[in-house]
Design a protein around this motif. Sequence first.
Motif, short mmCIF file in Angstrom:
data_model
loop_
_atom_site.label_atom_id
_atom_site.label_comp_id
_atom_site.label_asym_id
_atom_site.label_seq_id
_atom_site.Cartn_x
_atom_site.Cartn_y
_atom_site.Cartn_z
N THR A 228 0.91 -1.21 -0.24
CA THR A 228 -0.04 -0.07 0.00
C THR A 228 0.70 1.39 -0.06
OG1 THR A 228 -1.57 -1.29 1.38
CG2 THR A 228 -1.92 0.98 1.38
N ALA A 229 0.75 2.31 -0.95
CA ALA A 229 1.13 3.49 -0.98
C ALA A 229 2.61 3.47 -1.24
CB ALA A 229 0.59 4.39 0.21
N PRO A 230 3.12 3.01 -2.19
CA PRO A 230 4.87 3.25 -2.42
C PRO A 230 4.85 4.56 -2.78
CG PRO A 230 3.69 2.27 -4.35
CD PRO A 230 2.53 2.32 -3.47
N CYS A 231 5.97 5.06 -1.95
CA CYS A 231 6.46 6.56 -2.11
C CYS A 231 7.87 6.50 -2.59
CB CYS A 231 6.36 7.03 -0.52
SG CYS A 231 4.91 7.33 0.11
N TRP A 232 8.93 6.69 -2.08
CA TRP A 232 10.00 6.92 -2.59
C TRP A 232 10.80 5.57 -3.06
CZ3 TRP A 232 10.62 11.66 -3.15
CH2 TRP A 232 9.89 12.47 -2.58
N ILE A 233 11.72 5.71 -3.95
CA ILE A 233 12.41 4.55 -4.56
C ILE A 233 13.80 5.02 -4.79
CG2 ILE A 233 11.71 5.54 -7.10
CD1 ILE A 233 11.77 2.41 -7.64
N VAL A 234 14.68 4.39 -4.39
CA VAL A 234 16.17 4.62 -4.63
C VAL A 234 16.88 3.34 -5.06
CG1 VAL A 234 16.10 6.31 -2.82
CG2 VAL A 234 16.74 4.01 -2.18
N GLY A 235 17.92 3.35 -5.79
CA GLY A 235 18.67 2.26 -6.20
C GLY A 235 20.12 2.03 -5.20
N VAL A 236 20.47 0.90 -5.02
CA VAL A 236 21.74 0.37 -4.37
C VAL A 236 22.24 -0.58 -5.11
CG1 VAL A 236 22.82 -0.27 -2.16
CG2 VAL A 236 20.69 1.12 -2.07
N ASP A 237 23.20 -0.68 -5.82
CA ASP A 237 24.01 -1.72 -6.52
C ASP A 237 23.44 -2.34 -7.39
OD1 ASP A 237 26.45 -1.10 -4.97
OD2 ASP A 237 25.73 -2.58 -3.49
N GLY A 238 22.35 -1.57 -8.13
CA GLY A 238 21.47 -2.24 -9.24
C GLY A 238 20.23 -2.94 -8.62
N TYR B 93 14.43 -0.02 -4.24
CA TYR B 93 13.92 -0.14 -3.25
C TYR B 93 12.72 0.69 -3.09
CZ TYR B 93 17.71 -3.26 -2.12
OH TYR B 93 18.45 -4.43 -2.27
N GLY B 94 11.70 0.63 -2.62
CA GLY B 94 10.34 1.48 -2.52
C GLY B 94 9.71 1.20 -1.19
N THR B 95 9.60 2.45 -0.51
CA THR B 95 8.93 2.33 0.75
C THR B 95 7.40 2.53 0.47
OG1 THR B 95 8.84 4.93 0.87
CG2 THR B 95 10.54 3.80 2.10
N ASN B 96 6.84 1.67 1.52
CA ASN B 96 5.38 1.57 1.23
C ASN B 96 4.75 1.89 2.59
OD1 ASN B 96 5.01 -0.03 -1.16
ND2 ASN B 96 6.24 -1.52 -0.26
N ALA B 97 4.38 3.42 2.54
CA ALA B 97 3.97 4.17 3.93
C ALA B 97 2.68 3.41 4.52
CB ALA B 97 3.67 5.63 3.39
N GLY B 98 1.71 2.80 3.58
CA GLY B 98 0.48 2.42 4.02
C GLY B 98 0.54 0.95 4.85
N SER B 99 1.64 0.19 4.46
CA SER B 99 1.80 -1.14 4.70
C SER B 99 3.13 -1.77 5.63
CB SER B 99 1.59 -2.11 3.66
OG SER B 99 2.61 -1.69 2.65
#
Length: 183
Positions: A83-93, A96-102
Motif C-alpha cells: 500500500t502506497a509506495p512512495c520513494w524509490i532509490v537504487g543500491v548496487d543495481g 527499493y520502494g517504501t510502502n507508507a501504508g503497509s
Amino acid sequence: MRRKIATSTAALTAVQVFPFYGGRPASAPVTSPSANPVPFAGVFDEAGDLLLTEAGPSTVTAYHLAPDGTLSVIGSSASDGKTAPCWIVGVDGHYYGTNAGSANISRFEAGSSGVPMAQTAAASDAGPIDMAAGGDYLYVQNAGADTVTGYAVDPADGALRQVTSVTGLPAYDNGGMEGIAVN
C-alpha cells in the motif's frame, strides 16, 4: 543535456520532465501521461530508464526517456501488492520502494526487457515515508514510529539486513523530521 524529473501534482496522472541546458532548467516542462494514477517518485536505473512509483495502484513502472524529454512506458507495471509506495532509490543495481501504508520496503529488479519485477519486501517500522542510500546501505525514515532504520544491502541478491535503528526522534506530526539525506 541533463534532465530532472518531477511528478505533476495537478493532474495526478502525468509526469513532467524539465530539460536542463547550461545548468538551468527549461522554463516549461515536457509533460507525458503516467501509466497509473498518483506518480510519486522516480530513480534512473543502470540503463538510463526511469523507474517511477505510482501510489494509486501500488506499482512501479519503467519509462524510456527520449531526447526530446517525452516518456514512454516500457512493458507493464510491476505491483508489489502493498500500500502506497512512495520513494524509490537504487543500491548496487537493486531498487527499493517504501510502502507508507503497509509499513514495509519492496525490492524491484529490472527484468530482461527492462520491465521491473517486484521481489520480496522487508519489514520496516510504521510509516516509512522517505529513504536514502549511501554505499551499500539503505536508510529509511519511518514517520509513524519517529525512527530511522539502517539496512545493509547484499550486493549479490539485494537482500536487506537491518544493522541499526535510531529512536527518540521528534514526532512527525509535531513538526518532526521530513526527509532524509545521506552523504
